[in-house]
Enzyme design. Structure first.
Site, short mmCIF file in Angstrom:
data_model
loop_
_atom_site.label_atom_id
_atom_site.label_comp_id
_atom_site.label_asym_id
_atom_site.label_seq_id
_atom_site.Cartn_x
_atom_site.Cartn_y
_atom_site.Cartn_z
N LYS A 134 -16.03 10.92 -16.83
CA LYS A 134 -15.97 10.71 -18.18
C LYS A 134 -15.04 11.96 -19.10
O LYS A 134 -15.90 12.59 -19.12
CB LYS A 134 -17.81 10.80 -18.46
N ASP B 161 -24.08 -1.83 -9.44
CA ASP B 161 -25.41 -3.05 -10.16
C ASP B 161 -24.16 -3.82 -10.92
O ASP B 161 -24.63 -4.74 -11.04
CB ASP B 161 -26.37 -2.60 -10.85
MG MG Z 1 -28.63 1.63 -7.40
#
Ligand code: MG
Ligand code: IPM
Length: 356
Positions: free
Chosen positions: A191, A251
């Site tokens: 970022k 994830d």
């Molecule tokens: Mg995790």
């Protein structure tokens, strides 16, 4: 050969899935002439129950003296009232830190047999994807100074985000080395339009890239990367990023494969022992019901054989057995379609052993 493996079964579904993974390791040893010597140790909630401490010194000592560590999952609602320093998650972070496991390798690959489970349209997925997230694991805002202050009578929480150049250099090298044996492309995620930490990250990764002229490097902001993962996942090969962004993006990458129950991980340092675990959690809601998918843990063992022991053939044999089981229609509840026959955790483990 003989290999010493410290085993942390952990909490929730941890014991069920690790038992199946040990079964598969034993079967692999039998087939290829290796002996895996397992030593069970406690960490997380199970350690809190037995000793009061989420990460006993004895556990760390046994892990350090082993060739490798196999971990199921830690945590559960029962431990939500523990003080922050003794939460089960803290055991995981402590192990990573004390074993120096700075590189977390999380592959997210789509299995053809499970294409239906993929939540993204076929027109976007095309011929599938095979992404490796290389997440830095012992720095960033996870390990920066934490504190609470009071300003104008209001409580303020602080977590210091930081990366030093050497920390970035070593994880960037891991990513470039991984890319060298894959399709020679690295996407570094940061970022840098906002964070100073990310500007140091980006400058450093760019410098390290000069050591790997055959690898193509691109930089991407984390918000864009999160979007691109669902817009066109096929564009990614190796993705390298910091601890927090890597936690989130891995994830996301796992979910687009269709099931988080399929994805393994390796946490590596400069030398053994590495630690191998599924990327999913302890799933307390289905614990003890033999519903959990053991494949992520079994594939973590395949990573262990490859990365910690250099047993490439044996590792590939486990991966092939998993693929063969899936192709034969073997499904646990998380990857079954309505009406499909559902296997228990141990039935899936046994079937994979049979394929071996
Ligand atoms: Mg995790
Ligand atoms: C993971 C987990 C851990 C993390 C938690 C349990 C501390 O989410 O391994 O991705 O945030 O690293």
């Amino acid at each position: 050969m003989e290999y010493k493996i410290a085993v942390i079964k952990g909490d929730g579904i941890g014991p069920e899935i690790v038992t199946e993974a040990m079964k598969v390791l034993d079967k692999t040893g039998e087939k290829f002439g290796h002996t895996f010597i397992f030593t069970e140790v406690l960490a997380g909630g199970a350690a809190i129950d037995a000793t009061g401490n989420c990460l006993p010194d004895k556990t760390v000592a046994i892990c350090k003296a082993s060739d490798s560590v196999l971990l199921g999952a830690v945590g559960g609602p029962k431990y939500d009232t523990q003080p922050p320093a003794n939460r089960p998650e803290k055991a995981l972070l402590g192990l990573r830190e004390q074993l120096g496991l700075f590189a977390n390798i999380r592959p997210a690959k789509m299995y053809k047999a499970l294409a239906d489970a993929c939540p993204i349209k076929e027109s976007i997925i095309g011929s599938g994807f095979d992404i490796t997230v290389v997440r830095e694991l012992t720095g960033d805002v996870y390990f920066g100074k934490k504190m609470r202050t009071e300003e104008n009578g209001m409580v303020v929480g602080h977590d210091d985000m930081n990366y030093s150049v050497p920390e970035v250099v070593r994880i960037a090298r891991r990513a470039f080395e991984m890319a060298m044996v894959r399709s020679k492309k690295v996407t570094s995620v940061d970022k840098a339009n906002v964070l100073e930490t990310s500007r140091v990250w980006r400058e450093t990764v760019t410098k390290v890239a000069a050591e790997y002229p055959d690898v193509q490097l691109e930089h991407m902001y984390v918000d864009n990367a999160a979007m691109q993962l669902v817009r066109n996942p096929g564009q990614f090969d190796v993705m390298v990023t910091g601890n927090l962004f890597g936690d989130i993006l891995s994830d996301e990458a796992s979910m687009i494969t269709g099931s988080i129950g399929m994805l393994p991980s390796a946490s590596l340092g400069e030398a053994n022992p590495g630690m191998y675990e599924p990327i999913h959690g302890s799933a307390p809601d289905i614990a003890g019901k033999s519903l959990a998918n053991p494949i992520a843990t079994i594939l973590s063992c395949a990573m262990m054989l490859k990365y910690s022991f250099g047993l490439e053939t044996e590792s590939a044999a486990i991966e092939a057995a998993v693929e063969a089981a899936l192709n034969s229609g073997a499904r646990t509840a998380d990857i079954a379609k309505a009406g499909e026959h559902v296997l228990s955790t141990s039935e899936m483990g046994s079937l994979i052993c049979k394929q071996l």
